[in-house]
Design an enzyme around this catalytic site. Structure first.
Site, PDB file in Angstrom:
ATOM      1  N   ASP A  19       0.811  -1.228   0.000  1.00 46.86           N
ATOM      2  CA  ASP A  19       0.000   0.000   0.000  1.00 46.86           C
ATOM      3  C   ASP A  19       0.843   1.277   0.000  1.00 46.86           C
ATOM      4  OD1 ASP A  19       0.654  -0.878   2.627  1.00 46.86           O
ATOM      5  OD2 ASP A  19      -0.932   0.330   3.537  1.00 46.86           O
ATOM      6  N   HIS A  20       2.144   1.153   0.233  1.00 40.68           N
ATOM      7  CA  HIS A  20       3.017   2.344   0.276  1.00 40.68           C
ATOM      8  C   HIS A  20       3.920   2.493  -0.950  1.00 40.68           C
ATOM      9  CE1 HIS A  20       2.165   3.334   4.566  1.00 40.68           C
ATOM     10  NE2 HIS A  20       1.699   2.090   4.477  1.00 40.68           N
ATOM     11  N   HIS A  24       7.655  -0.823  12.922  1.00 43.28           N
ATOM     12  CA  HIS A  24       6.626  -1.560  12.175  1.00 43.28           C
ATOM     13  C   HIS A  24       7.040  -3.029  12.127  1.00 43.28           C
ATOM     14  CE1 HIS A  24       3.194  -1.829   9.662  1.00 43.28           C
ATOM     15  NE2 HIS A  24       3.797  -1.816   8.483  1.00 43.28           N
TER      16      HIS A  24
HETATM   17 ZN   LIG Z   1       0.301   0.676   5.343  1.00 45.74          ZN
HETATM   18 ZN   LIG Z   2       2.958  -1.432   6.563  1.00 39.44          ZN
END
Ligand SMILES: [Zn+2]
Ligand SMILES: [Zn+2]
Length: 291
Positions: free
Chosen positions: A64-65, A132
């Site tokens: 998603d990034h 993360h």
């Molecule tokens: Zn994300």
């Molecule tokens: Zn992520």
């Protein structure tokens, strides 16, 4: 002043919010932070010039990034870009792009340089460690302090001759009648604005330390309270607010909103209880960040 465009404020899967992408502009400088799928389409449809982007900074390689990046760079190539593009991101970004380009038969016709920090006359960009579930980093963007004439003092002392002002601004002494004016007495430092973008992260000390006193903190706020965000390496709105409070940030943008939330009123309420200067930006909104 720095301008921040919230291009995609969602996270994980697309919803009415697009996938992560934030544009930071300062005079001629333009920097894109993260590039989720669809970023170039949103930018082009909304007349945001992709060719003006000088630097793209990727927090981590979750899809998603980053999935919008190969296609954005290919479009730049198609439009015959010649200017150098700077890239920042985790180690594996280079390999990811190399493989993507190889398998889509693309060779950029313009220079691409991977850098670990970036600095020009207007801005400085540095990465910081985030927490993360995969290698990740956030970015601290700082407007360089500027030195200006102390207009108030000049006015008070009746100095209106622009030639005198020019000398003082240039750091030189000036003789006015009997007096010798020292430039350091007539110059003031105007602090530049600072912002920090976390990408995906748990609340963690390195974020708090790196974001100390920033004018704007864009922090992961994937979930409302009541969900164990730690399982996914994310944060809730209250956790984001606690980080902003600890870091003594001026404002907090709650971002990377999960597609499960149609409304963000509750999330915002939770954050504001802890950090009143919180807000939830909408896609395509923007902010003029001033001291
Ligand atoms: Zn994300
Ligand atoms: Zn992520």
């Amino acid at each position: 002043m720095i301008k921040v465009y919230f291009i995609g404020t969602g996270g994980g899967a697309p919803s009415r919010r697009g996938l992560p992408a934030y544009l930071v502009k300062k005079d001629g400088f333009s920097m894109l932070m993260d590039c989720g799928e669809g970023t170039q389409i949103t930018m082009i449809k909304n007349s945001i010039n992709i060719m003006r982007v000088n630097l793209i900074a990727i927090t981590h390689l979750h899809a998603d990034h980053v999935l919008g990046l190969p296609s954005l760079i290919q479009t730049m190539g198609m439009y015959d870009r010649k200017e150098k593009l700077y890239l920042m991101g985790p180690e594996s970004l280079k390999e990811f792009l190399k493989v993507s380009f190889e398998h889509t038969y693309f060779r950029p016709g313009f220079p691409i340089e991977f850098v670990s920090t970036y600095e020009d006359k207007k801005v400085r960009v540095r990465p910081f460690k985030t927490c993360h579930v995969v290698p990740s980093q956030g970015f601290l963007v700082e407007e360089i302090d500027s030195i200006n004439l102390d207009v108030e003092r000049l006015k008070r002392e009746g100095i209106t001759d622009w030639r005198v002002m020019r000398e003082l601004k240039g750091g030189r002494e000036v003789k006015v009648g009997e007096r010798t004016l020292k430039s350091e007495d007539y110059l003031v430092v105007k602090r530049g604005v600072r912002l920090a973008y976390t990408g995906d992260t748990r609340p963690c000390d390195s974020v708090i330390n790196s974001a100390k006193g920033v004018d704007l903190l864009l922090h992961d706020s994937t979930f409302e309270d009541g969900i164990d965000a730690s399982e996914y390496g994310h944060s809730t709105s209250s956790e984001a607010a606690l980080v902003a409070r600890e870091a003594e940030a001026r404002r907090l943008a709650l971002i990377h909103i999960s597609s499960r939330y149609k409304k963000t009123d509750e999330m915002l309420k939770q954050a504001r209880k802890i950090f009143p200067m919180s807000f939830v930006p909408e896609d395509l909104s923007f902010l003029n960040l001033r001291v």
